[in-house]
Design a protein around this motif. Structure first.
Motif, short mmCIF file in Angstrom:
data_model
loop_
_atom_site.label_atom_id
_atom_site.label_comp_id
_atom_site.label_asym_id
_atom_site.label_seq_id
_atom_site.Cartn_x
_atom_site.Cartn_y
_atom_site.Cartn_z
N SER A 75 -11.48 -0.40 6.68
CA SER A 75 -11.37 0.72 5.75
C SER A 75 -10.32 1.69 6.24
O SER A 75 -9.65 1.44 7.24
CB SER A 75 -12.72 1.41 5.65
OG SER A 75 -12.98 2.06 6.86
N PRO A 96 5.58 -2.42 2.26
CA PRO A 96 4.69 -2.76 1.14
C PRO A 96 3.56 -1.75 0.98
O PRO A 96 2.97 -1.32 1.97
CB PRO A 96 4.14 -4.13 1.54
CG PRO A 96 5.20 -4.72 2.39
CD PRO A 96 5.79 -3.57 3.15
N LEU A 97 3.33 -1.35 -0.25
CA LEU A 97 2.27 -0.39 -0.51
C LEU A 97 0.91 -1.07 -0.36
O LEU A 97 0.69 -2.14 -0.91
CB LEU A 97 2.41 0.18 -1.92
CG LEU A 97 3.12 1.54 -2.00
CD1 LEU A 97 4.55 1.45 -1.51
CD2 LEU A 97 3.07 2.09 -3.41
N TYR A 98 0.04 -0.43 0.36
CA TYR A 98 -1.32 -0.94 0.55
C TYR A 98 -1.27 -2.41 0.93
O TYR A 98 -0.52 -2.78 1.82
CB TYR A 98 -2.17 -0.62 -0.69
CG TYR A 98 -2.36 0.87 -0.73
CD1 TYR A 98 -3.47 1.44 -0.14
CD2 TYR A 98 -1.37 1.70 -1.24
CE1 TYR A 98 -3.60 2.82 -0.08
CE2 TYR A 98 -1.50 3.08 -1.18
CZ TYR A 98 -2.61 3.64 -0.60
OH TYR A 98 -2.73 4.98 -0.52
N MET A 143 -8.18 -8.26 -6.18
CA MET A 143 -9.44 -7.91 -6.83
C MET A 143 -9.93 -9.09 -7.65
O MET A 143 -9.14 -9.90 -8.13
CB MET A 143 -9.26 -6.69 -7.74
CG MET A 143 -8.81 -5.46 -6.97
SD MET A 143 -8.86 -3.93 -7.91
CE MET A 143 -10.56 -3.46 -7.72
N LEU A 175 -1.32 -1.81 -8.33
CA LEU A 175 -2.38 -2.68 -7.83
C LEU A 175 -2.26 -2.67 -6.32
O LEU A 175 -1.20 -3.00 -5.78
CB LEU A 175 -2.08 -4.07 -8.38
CG LEU A 175 -3.22 -5.00 -8.73
CD1 LEU A 175 -4.23 -4.32 -9.63
CD2 LEU A 175 -2.65 -6.23 -9.43
N LYS A 176 -3.34 -2.30 -5.64
CA LYS A 176 -3.22 -2.10 -4.19
C LYS A 176 -3.92 -3.15 -3.35
O LYS A 176 -3.59 -3.35 -2.19
CB LYS A 176 -3.77 -0.72 -3.82
CG LYS A 176 -3.06 0.39 -4.56
CD LYS A 176 -3.67 1.74 -4.26
CE LYS A 176 -3.17 2.76 -5.23
NZ LYS A 176 -3.68 2.57 -6.59
N TYR A 177 -4.90 -3.78 -3.97
CA TYR A 177 -5.68 -4.77 -3.22
C TYR A 177 -5.91 -5.99 -4.11
O TYR A 177 -5.92 -5.87 -5.33
CB TYR A 177 -7.05 -4.19 -2.87
CG TYR A 177 -6.97 -2.87 -2.14
CD1 TYR A 177 -6.70 -2.83 -0.78
CD2 TYR A 177 -7.17 -1.67 -2.82
CE1 TYR A 177 -6.63 -1.61 -0.11
CE2 TYR A 177 -7.10 -0.45 -2.16
CZ TYR A 177 -6.82 -0.43 -0.81
OH TYR A 177 -6.74 0.76 -0.15
N LEU A 201 -1.91 -3.44 -13.51
CA LEU A 201 -2.78 -4.28 -14.33
C LEU A 201 -2.06 -4.49 -15.66
O LEU A 201 -2.38 -3.88 -16.67
CB LEU A 201 -4.15 -3.64 -14.54
CG LEU A 201 -5.18 -4.63 -15.10
CD1 LEU A 201 -5.62 -5.61 -14.01
CD2 LEU A 201 -6.38 -3.92 -15.67
N ASP A 209 -1.20 4.03 -10.06
CA ASP A 209 -1.95 2.92 -10.63
C ASP A 209 -1.46 1.55 -10.15
O ASP A 209 -1.90 0.52 -10.66
CB ASP A 209 -1.92 3.01 -12.16
CG ASP A 209 -2.59 4.28 -12.64
OD1 ASP A 209 -3.73 4.52 -12.24
OD2 ASP A 209 -1.96 5.06 -13.38
N TRP A 268 -14.48 -4.86 -11.91
CA TRP A 268 -13.72 -5.55 -10.86
C TRP A 268 -14.24 -5.17 -9.48
O TRP A 268 -14.81 -4.09 -9.31
CB TRP A 268 -12.23 -5.17 -10.94
CG TRP A 268 -11.55 -5.64 -12.17
CD1 TRP A 268 -11.59 -5.05 -13.40
CD2 TRP A 268 -10.73 -6.81 -12.31
NE1 TRP A 268 -10.84 -5.78 -14.30
CE2 TRP A 268 -10.30 -6.86 -13.65
CE3 TRP A 268 -10.30 -7.80 -11.43
CZ2 TRP A 268 -9.47 -7.87 -14.14
CZ3 TRP A 268 -9.47 -8.81 -11.91
CH2 TRP A 268 -9.07 -8.83 -13.26
N VAL A 269 -13.99 -6.03 -8.53
CA VAL A 269 -14.37 -5.74 -7.15
C VAL A 269 -13.17 -5.99 -6.25
O VAL A 269 -12.49 -7.01 -6.39
CB VAL A 269 -15.50 -6.70 -6.66
CG1 VAL A 269 -16.09 -6.18 -5.36
CG2 VAL A 269 -16.56 -6.86 -7.72
N ARG A 270 -12.96 -5.05 -5.35
CA ARG A 270 -11.90 -5.25 -4.36
C ARG A 270 -12.35 -6.33 -3.38
O ARG A 270 -13.49 -6.33 -2.92
CB ARG A 270 -11.68 -3.94 -3.61
CG ARG A 270 -10.73 -4.07 -2.47
CD ARG A 270 -10.64 -2.77 -1.67
NE ARG A 270 -9.99 -3.03 -0.40
CZ ARG A 270 -9.84 -2.13 0.56
NH1 ARG A 270 -10.32 -0.91 0.40
NH2 ARG A 270 -9.23 -2.44 1.67
#
Ligand code: SF4
Lengths: 230, 857
Positions: free
Chosen positions: B35, B551-553, B121, B117-119, B511, B115, B141-143
């Protein structure tokens, strides 16, 4: 300074640490079952720091307590609902209901990695902190800003325990500035978005607690500084 | 009020115990490794980060926008403080700066949009096999971790391969994942005419260029020699950013008169003070025939020479019975078709006018003007070709140029003038080298046409060729790039298709519509987060961009995703990505070439020293070129300076016109083919519809004629209006649609003529419902006199926002209105679409930029 006063300062710092600890956990990631269980078992929200001093805090805590009492949050479907509430507000993939980054509010265009982010990054660096996922994640995430204040409060407590009064004052001033220059800039807009957009009383409540706490923090810190100086 | 300290002291012991205990339990939960949270670093690390200085870095503006400009970012430790555009040299008409448009200047708002997309999902109700597939597009949705995401994808690949075989995989786009899917045994691909329409594959058969990879028009400096410039169905002021419109302006300053043929009076027309000839969509061919009729019937080689007989005699087959290729029936010639010799229908301007809506007078006048003007440029965009059944139209366009001899000499040219090549034809003067990565074969040969692919997934059948319909059973869709669900026709069917198959996965930045209906979404990096690369645009420039930010996230490069997935699938991951990003970039640099100063051939562009090679840590040889690596990187662009009479000009068909026998075209006869067997056979081979070898007019499916229930009596039908999809400055196709300041600047209305609006009681700004046979969408009406009545302009590319209850889209997504209609060479015929427009009685739309956040549940 009397021992008693010192004792009071210590207590107050501990209260603040607990508040920041709970808040940073609430905001930094999706709710873990353990986190919810802890809040539930220890009835933490019933005796959240400064619950009697600030209306929003008490309203928020009440909302969360009631929710935790009346809903079996650990039951799968309820837990999923809570989990999704966090995901959709703060992670995605749909448009975020309450982007949890300061720059999303200061840029007015919902952007990440803006000048605010740099300022926050540089502030953390003064105390040798960086986000665990630097430079991929933006430094001004609410969870990180709260973590920073948690860390500084902890350092203040440690300084106090070692009788380093000047250091404690300096740390408190730093916290005060950070709250004024950063958290207070965006926290009401952010929490309002949560209050309007959350589906569970849990996050609505957490938003109120956060807002209330950030409102009274400067007063608490001011008193701490004044007392330490006296 | 009592002080906090005093209060704290008053607390009972109980509270103190509580505090201690709670602090301990809460601390026990403290942030896990994966985290967020802060970490402590050493003084040295902190100091190093804090001391990073700002620098200007060349930033990619990589979209399929029709332009290409220099974009630079002022970066401090990955944070972009400012952007700027080309200031590498003084601006002049001969040597113009490559300055960005509103979209390029908003680039950082895309890269750093909250907005993103960071992970990875996954859809909450997904299960192997799809789970509740109907929930695609509306699920929670779930990460998940990358590991879990890749595991899911790999397992579904294997499960579906075992159950159905490789022919069940559909690859929506993205060259990287195609490599992995190729190694896995192959996939069903997709094909179509995209932006080109009927200009895609037909022209090479009859001797003209499609206009992107090659050009049939002269270069921009020669264009200043044209006296008359006709622009057919193109609006570069909107659809080709950068300098194209500026080049036209130079021709205007040099004295050219402009005529623009278009359903609407465009900004291009306004800037060029052009004569506007309004025309109905999908009827250009009819007007061309009417013009040709005028030329044929009014031409007199002595008294009124309108036709260039010498050119026709020398360079063209099929115009009349005397110039037919071997084996062709002499009756099958264009002249007799136009005169109606055998079908009894002379294609007079009157005949044409009834179809295309252009005044008879205007048809004649333009034909005469082109005929007698010594140096005319006949240009078209691809838009008129983005119409059903239009395979013969480009050939007729060529025929007009050939008849009037407007080809192959200074100031005289005929062909496509759009996208990068607008107003500036000719081979590239500077270009990058290849990256050295060998291709990977796709062992599956099935490929679905864009105008049929959603239907094919739904019905299990597709057209593979003439009299060749095959079974197909798609169960996995992988969108590795592109935006096919959004940008290919028949979106309603597309969504249905996505809800039918067992698994859908999509890499994207946001998305997007592709991702919205997927089961697993994987966050991809943008070009700003990658090693770097090259961008070409107009023939004079080469842009060299490098990484702006990390790279972002958890976003990853598409090639990383492809490679990791290959590893999970037990394939040779190194074969997917055999060369490091740095080496690929280097190879392209080392292989970059520039035209020699004498104009004959190419030579190395970049000087590379052995210390450059060592510094980059790559393999290579030192070389000598025109610019040092350091300077190239700093400037970010190499632009060939141009001036009149330099060695870099281009006259299309120049050698061919001089001596066609010695310089034949790449057609069956070596000449321009107004009679073209190759074209006829090409179209037939696709298995959809057929055409004649000469350019006869075929009323298009969903064209003007289709707006009538009774054409003879002129009784309008259920869908009386025609829709066109202008390219709109808010977007590059579908990219940038979610950027709020672009939304504010370009509100994306539907353009409705004042006459049509009045008839329907629609006022400016009111929300209207646009209905076609295939779907419904809402938009604010923009009333205008600049649009021909009977036509509705719905800008291309808005991200669909479909109300699940009513099925009505509220974003104005063009493909909600289009259907799956394959014709000819497999044309995507967006500009032939018919609809009805009515006042919307439900809740009015708010402007897009004020849209409340998307609350789905
Ligand atoms: S025209 Fe294209 S390349 Fe140029 S700035 Fe606009 S979007 Fe970028």
């Amino acid at each position: 300074m009397t021992d008693k006063k010192l004792e009071g300062i210590k207590l107050l710092l501990e209260e603040r640490m607990l508040a920041y600890d709970i808040l940073r956990l609430a905001y930094v990631e999706e709710p873990s079952r353990e986190f919810v269980k802890t809040l539930l078992n220890d009835k933490l929200m019933n005796s959240f720091p400064f619950i009697e001093e600030e209306e929003e805090i008490s309203a928020g805590c009440r909302e969360i307590s009631e929710y935790l009492t009346n809903t079996d949050v650990l039951e799968e479907s309820q837990y999923q609902k809570l989990h999704w509430d966090y995901t959709k507000m703060f992670i995605g993939p749909y448009e975020l209901i309450a982007p949890p980054w300061e720059s999303a509010y200061t840029s007015k265009e919902r952007l990440l990695f803006q000048e605010t982010t740099l300022q926050v990054r540089n502030t953390y660096l003064k105390y040798n902190f960086i986000p665990r996922h630097y430079p991929h994640e933006a430094d001004d995430h609410i969870g990180l800003e709260l973590d920073y204040l948690y860390q500084l409060t902890k350092q203040t407590l440690e300084a106090g325990e070692k009788n380093k009064i000047q250091r404690a004052i300096q740390l408190l001033e730093e916290q005060n500035n950070f709250i004024k220059e950063h958290l207070q800039i965006w926290i009401s807009e952010f929490t309002e978005k949560i209050i309007n957009g959350a589906e569970t009383p849990f996050y609505r409540g957490m938003a109120k607690v956060l807002k209330g706490f950030i409102i009274i923090e400067p007063l608490i810190i001011k008193e701490l500084i004044e007392t330490l100086k006296s | 009020m009592k002080g906090f300290i005093e209060k704290a002291l008053n607390y009972q012991l109980e509270r103190r115990t509580f505090l201690k205990a709670s602090a301990a339990t809460v601390a026990g939960l403290t942030l896990t490794g994966c985290s967020g949270g802060l970490q402590a670093v050493s003084d040295a690390v902190a100091k190093d980060i804090a001391s990073k200085e700002e620098e200007w870095i060349t930033a990619a503006c990589w979209h399929n926008c029709g332009g290409r400009c220099l974009n630079k970012a002022l970066v401090v430790d990955g944070v972009v403080v400012r952007q700027k555009t080309d200031d590498t040299h003084e601006d002049s008409p001969d040597y113009p700066q490559q300055r960005g448009c509103a979209r390029g200047r908003s680039q950082r708002k895309q890269v750093f949009g909250v907005d993103r997309l960071k992970y990875p999902m996954k859809r909450k109700n997904w299960a192997p096999g799809g789970g509740d597939k109907e929930l695609r597009g509306k699920d929670q949705w779930v990460r998940i971790s990358w590991d879990e995401a890749l595991d899911i994808v790999a397992k579904e690949f294997i499960r579906i391969k075992e159950k159905y075989g490789n022919r069940a995989f559909f690859q929506g786009g993205g060259g990287e994942i195609a490599r992995t899917m190729g190694l896995l045994g192959g996939y069903v691909s997709n094909w179509g005419t995209t932006s080109w329409g009927s200009w895609r594959w037909g022209p090479e058969k009859f001797g003209m260029a499609e206009g992107f990879f090659a050009h049939s028009i002269n270069d921009r400096i020669d264009l200043r020699n044209s006296e008359l410039i006709v622009i057919w169905g193109a609006n570069p002021a909107w659809s080709a950013g950068g300098s194209p419109t500026y080049h036209y302006l130079q021709a205007k300053k040099a004295g050219a008169r402009f005529v623009v043929i278009d359903p609407s009076f465009t900004d291009t027309s306004e800037i060029l003070e052009a004569e506007w000839i309004p025309i109905r969509p999908g009827t250009d061919h009819a007007m061309l025939l009417g013009m040709a009729y005028t030329l044929i019937t009014e031409d007199d080689p002595v008294k009124n020479p309108l036709i260039d007989w010498e050119f026709l005699n020398k360079c063209v087959v099929g115009f009349d019975a005397e110039h037919m290729p071997e084996g062709a029936n002499p009756e099958d010639n264009l002249k007799d078709y136009i005169l109606g010799t055998y079908d009894g229908i002379p294609k007079t301007p009157e005949w044409a006018s009834e179809i295309c809506g252009v005044e008879v007078r205007a048809i004649r006048k333009l034909a005469r003007e082109i005929g007698y003007t010594k140096r005319a440029a006949l240009f078209t965009g691809w838009a008129p070709g983005r119409t059903h059944s239009s395979d013969s139209m480009p050939q007729m366009f060529m025929a007009l140029g050939a008849m009037t001899g407007q080809m192959g000499l200074s100031g005289k040219m005929t062909g496509v003038s759009c996208h990068f090549g607008t107003a500036n034809g000719g081979p590239r003067l500077v270009t990058n080298g290849g990256n050295g990565v060998p291709g990977i074969k796709n062992p599956v040969s099935d490929t679905l046409n864009h105008a049929q692919m959603w239907d094919a997934i739904l019905t299990g059948k597709y057209t593979a060729g003439y009299n060749d319909v095959r079974d197909i059973n798609i169960q996995l869709i992988y969108h590795g790039g592109n935006a096919v669900l959004q940008t290919r026709e028949g979106m309603t069917k597309g969504i249905e298709a996505h809800r039918k198959v067992e698994f859908v996965v999509s890499n994207s930045h946001f998305l997007t519509t592709n991702s919205k209906y997927a089961d697993v979404v994987l966050p991809a990096t943008t070009e700003w987060e990658r090693e770097g690369g090259f961008l070409t645009g107009n023939r004079e420039i080469l842009i060299f961009y490098t990484k702006i930010t990390e790279p972002l996230y958890e976003a990853k490069d598409d090639i990383w995703i492809a490679k990791e997935l290959a590893a999970k699938l037990g394939l040779d991951a190194d074969a997917v990505d055999p060369i490091s990003a740095k080496q690929k970039l280097f190879n392209q640099l080392a292989g970059a070439t520039i035209i020699k100063e004498n104009g004959n051939g190419m030579e190395k562009l970049v000087t590379i020293t052995s210390s450059d090679i060592a510094q980059w840590g790559v393999k290579g040889e030192p070389q000598h070129g025109r610019i040092t690596l350091k300077e190239f990187k700093e400037k970010g662009m190499y632009q060939v300076p141009r001036k009149p009479k330099d060695n870099y000009g281009f006259i299309a068909y120049e050698q061919f016109r001089k001596d066609p026998a010695a310089n034949p075209l790449n057609t069956e006869t070596g000449k321009l083919e107004i009679y073209c067997k190759g074209l006829m056979e090409l179209i037939k081979s696709k298995g959809f519809t057929e055409i004649k070898p000469i350019p006869t007019y075929n009323p298009p499916v969903k064209g003007y004629e289709a707006t009538f229930s009774d054409w003879e009596k002129k009784v309008k039908g259920e869908y009386p209006l025609q829709v066109i999809n202008p390219h709109y400055m808010r977007r590059s196709h579908s990219i940038f649609d979610n950027i709020s300041w672009l939304r504010e600047a370009f509100p994306n209305p539907v353009f409705v003529s004042v006459k049509d609006a009045k008839e329907r009681g629609i006022k400016h700004g009111e929300t209207v419902l646009i209905t076609s046979e295939y779907g419904k969408t809402l938009r604010m009406a923009y009333l205008t006199e600049t649009l021909m009545p009977g036509i509705v302009g719905l800008p291309h590319g808005a991200w669909a926002e479909i109300d699940e209850k009513t099925g009505i889209d509220k974003a104005g997504a063009d493909n909600v209105l289009t259907g799956q209609i394959p014709t000819g060479q497999g044309i995507s015929g967006w500009n032939t679409c018919i609809c009805q427009v009515e006042k919307w009685t439900g809740e009015s739309l708010t402007p897009d930029h004020k849209w409340p956040q998307r609350i789905i549940f």
